[in-house]
Design an enzyme around this catalytic site. Structure first.
Site, PDB file in Angstrom:
ATOM      1  N   CYS A 227       0.918  -1.208  -0.100  1.00  0.00           N
ATOM      2  CA  CYS A 227      -0.096   0.017   0.036  1.00  0.00           C
ATOM      3  C   CYS A 227       0.982   1.439   0.077  1.00  0.00           C
ATOM      4  CB  CYS A 227      -0.671  -0.038   1.267  1.00  0.00           C
ATOM      5  SG  CYS A 227      -2.084   1.250   1.228  1.00  0.00           S
TER       6      CYS A 227
ATOM      7  N   ASP B 158       0.400   3.847   1.739  1.00  0.00           N
ATOM      8  CA  ASP B 158       0.157   4.383   2.985  1.00  0.00           C
ATOM      9  C   ASP B 158       1.796   4.646   3.513  1.00  0.00           C
ATOM     10  OD1 ASP B 158      -0.105   4.612   5.912  1.00  0.00           O
ATOM     11  OD2 ASP B 158      -1.953   4.021   5.446  1.00  0.00           O
TER      12      ASP B 158
ATOM     13  N   ARG C  33       2.752   5.054   6.514  1.00  0.00           N
ATOM     14  CA  ARG C  33       2.976   4.156   7.544  1.00  0.00           C
ATOM     15  C   ARG C  33       3.455   2.672   7.415  1.00  0.00           C
ATOM     16  NH1 ARG C  33      -2.708   5.082  10.142  1.00  0.00           N
ATOM     17  NH2 ARG C  33      -3.018   4.459   8.275  1.00  0.00           N
TER      18      ARG C  33
ATOM     19  N   HIS D  36      -2.211  -4.151   4.786  1.00  0.00           N
ATOM     20  CA  HIS D  36      -2.220  -3.779   6.122  1.00  0.00           C
ATOM     21  C   HIS D  36      -3.373  -3.563   6.730  1.00  0.00           C
ATOM     22  CE1 HIS D  36      -2.671   0.651   5.636  1.00  0.00           C
ATOM     23  NE2 HIS D  36      -2.665   0.534   4.620  1.00  0.00           N
TER      24      HIS D  36
ATOM     25  N   CYS E 266      -6.456  -0.429   6.707  1.00  0.00           N
ATOM     26  CA  CYS E 266      -6.151   0.435   5.432  1.00  0.00           C
ATOM     27  C   CYS E 266      -7.180   1.466   5.124  1.00  0.00           C
ATOM     28  CB  CYS E 266      -5.883  -0.612   4.392  1.00  0.00           C
ATOM     29  SG  CYS E 266      -5.374   0.145   2.500  1.00  0.00           S
TER      30      CYS E 266
HETATM   31 CO    CO Z   1      -3.373   1.227   2.857  1.00  0.00          CO
END
Ligand code: CO
Length: 210
Positions: A42, A44, A46, A98, A101
């Site tokens: 992803c 993302d 993080r 994750h 998400c």
């Molecule tokens: Co995500």
């Protein structure tokens, strides 16, 4: 002073740090890359691929998009898979999702954000396909987390259905597709144990998830 000077400072310190531990690291790496792994994860912030698995530059070939989707006609992702499998000859393809998400959550809740809703439509389809299983989970966060897992499993399945992976297996190449999920809450990876090492395993996963 240049905008974002602090990032250039951080970059210099980072490069110096690596060169101190591994003298000649960058000059050697500039000659070629030979990663063993392709990571599909992803976007993302993080979930930084290399950091999570403690790998240095050169060790992980990476593709990231919103909600780590693997779509049959996404030529961006397909090109990455082709380059990784045919040119770099990676041994492992890791689809890593994750929990929590945002993309999966948005799709799950049916909120409208714009163009991205079309991209996330793939997750809505998955949600509809697994409606009964998801409905049996009473806690909404857990339901979203299960959808995150199902999305990884769908990604593994779609990677295994690409012409590149099918050809690699037909040629008897050692190539394994893995499905993992990362927890933002403890920084740990969990193996969803859907490893596919050959066409027979891919066919079995397809049957069990139809
Ligand atoms: Co995500």
């Amino acid at each position: 002073m240049r905008d974002l000077e602090h990032l250039f400072d951080k970059n210099r310190k980072w490069a110096e740090g690596i060169s101190q531990v591994h003298p000649g690291f960058f000059s050697q790496l500039s000659e070629q890359q030979a990663p063993e792994y392709l990571w599909i994860g992803c976007a993302d912030s993080r979930v930084p691929a290399n950091e999570i698995v403690g790998l240095l530059p050169g060790e992980l070939f990476v593709h990231r998009n919103v909600a780590n989707l693997v779509i049959h006609t996404d030529f961006n992702c397909l090109s990455v898979i082709e380059y990784a499998v045919s040119v770099l000859k990676v041994r492992h393809i890791i689809v890593c999702g994750h929990y929590g998400c945002g993309g999966v959550r948005t799709a799950f809740g049916g909120s409208r954000l714009g163009l991205i809703d079309n991209w996330l439509r793939h997750i809505r389809d998955l949600q509809e396909r697994h409606r009964a299983e998801l409905a049996a989970i009473h806690d909404e966060e857990q339901r979203i987390d299960r959808l995150c897992e199902l999305n990884v499993i769908a990604g593994v399945r779609h990677v295994s259905q690409t012409t590149m992976v099918e050809s690699a297996w037909r040629e008897g190449r050692g190539l394994v597709v893995h499905g993992w999920i990362y927890s933002l809450k403890d920084g740990l990876l969990r193996d969803l144990r859907v490893d596919l090492a050959n066409q027979a395993a891919a066919d079995a996963l397809q049957q069990s998830t139809d």
